[in-house]
Design a protein around this motif. Structure first.
Motif: not given
Length: 301
Positions: A189, A141, A185, A80, A76, A72-73
């Motif tokens: 998100a 990221t 994410c 996102v 940010s 998973r990201f």
């Protein structure tokens, strides 16, 4: 539990099949994703679920199993916007990349994820590549105002394998629904999701409520999450699973339909998108309205 025991429950046809619990669904789907079952058992699972249909509890369990195995990201600076793109263009240009770039222009980090599920369509990944947005080779990221594309196999190889079963049997399976509602994410998100048939709007909405998702749901363009440039679709927002109607659908086509490119190949679509971003072509009204709804919804996260 062995997958054969699950198939006995879900594989008794439309009227005889019974649902399984969220925990059972996570166990079953995890085995499929891990590849610990045979191809025959995977095919039996796919066909049984295709006939029975997925309940919201089962979809939640499938998501639980996927998240346990997904890269998973990282979070940010801003929420996102997640744009799943798995259907591609058949008759109309695929304008998911335009939606992504318009959102990025407003400073949001944007993740497009997907894979080619058929050989006869033009996919967003191809258009993004023509716009110099190439597939990531590693999870990282996402910066504010940046659009990235992640292939499904980068997120979860087992999920990519399951999607590819469609090429063998010619039918969708739970993975095709799951990729449209999953959140790759870790931080805040907003998942933008679409459906093609009204019954999926009901089940997807119920799943978003059950898992307390942050999402925007609409009837997209040929299965893509971008609003049809020729129509005003219904759009609903989900904030922590709480549903809000953002706009109602208007029947028929718009009085003024934008001049879309007649060729739907990647270079032609990329040229059109560049013209819209440069201001020489107007942003289609329905897409501009979708951008506004996404901006407003993401600001509430």
């Amino acid at each position: 539990m062995p997958i054969a025991q699950y198939i006995k429950v879900i594989g008794r046809g439309k009227d005889g099949a019974k649902p399984i619990t969220r925990e059972q669904a996570a166990d079953l789907f995890g085995q499929v994703l891990d590849g610990t079952v045979t191809d025959l058992e995977t095919g039996a699972f796919c066909l049984a679920m295709r006939i029975k249909g997925e309940t919201p509890e089962e979809m939640a369990g499938f998501l639980d199993a996927t998240y346990q195995r997904m890269q998973r990201f990282p979070a940010s600076a801003k929420p996102v916007v997640v744009l799943p793109s798995y259907n591609g263009a058949r008759k109309l240009p695929v304008l998911t990349p335009l939606l992504a770039l318009l959102l990025a222009r407003h400073g949001l980090p944007v993740l497009v994820h997907g894979t080619a599920t058929e050989s006869s369509r033009i996919f967003a990944s191809e258009v993004l590549s023509a716009l110099d947005v190439h597939a990531l080779t590693a999870i990282r990221t996402i910066a504010n105002g940046e659009v990235v594309f992640a292939a499904t196999e980068l997120l979860c190889p087992g999920l990519k394998r399951l999607l590819d079963v469609r090429r063998a049997v010619g039918l969708r399976n739970p993975a095709h629904s799951l990729v449209k509602i999953m959140n790759p994410c870790q931080g805040k998100a907003l998942v933008v999701s679409s459906y093609t048939h009204p019954e999926y709007a009901i089940s997807m909405g119920q799943t978003f409520e059950l898992i307390a998702a942050n999402a925007l749901l609409l009837r997209g363009t040929e299965g893509e999450v971008v609003a049809d440039a020729r129509r005003t679709p219904q759009m609903e927002a989900f904030i922590a699973g709480r549903r809000t109607l953002l706009q109602e659908a208007q029947p028929g086509t718009l009085a003024s339909v934008p001049d879309l490119p007649k060729d739907i190949d990647s270079p032609s679509t990329a040229t059109y998108i560049r013209a819209v971003l440069a201001g020489t072509h107007a942003v289609p009204a329905s897409i501009a309205r979708q951008v506004e709804h996404i901006l407003q919804t993401s600001s509430q996260l």
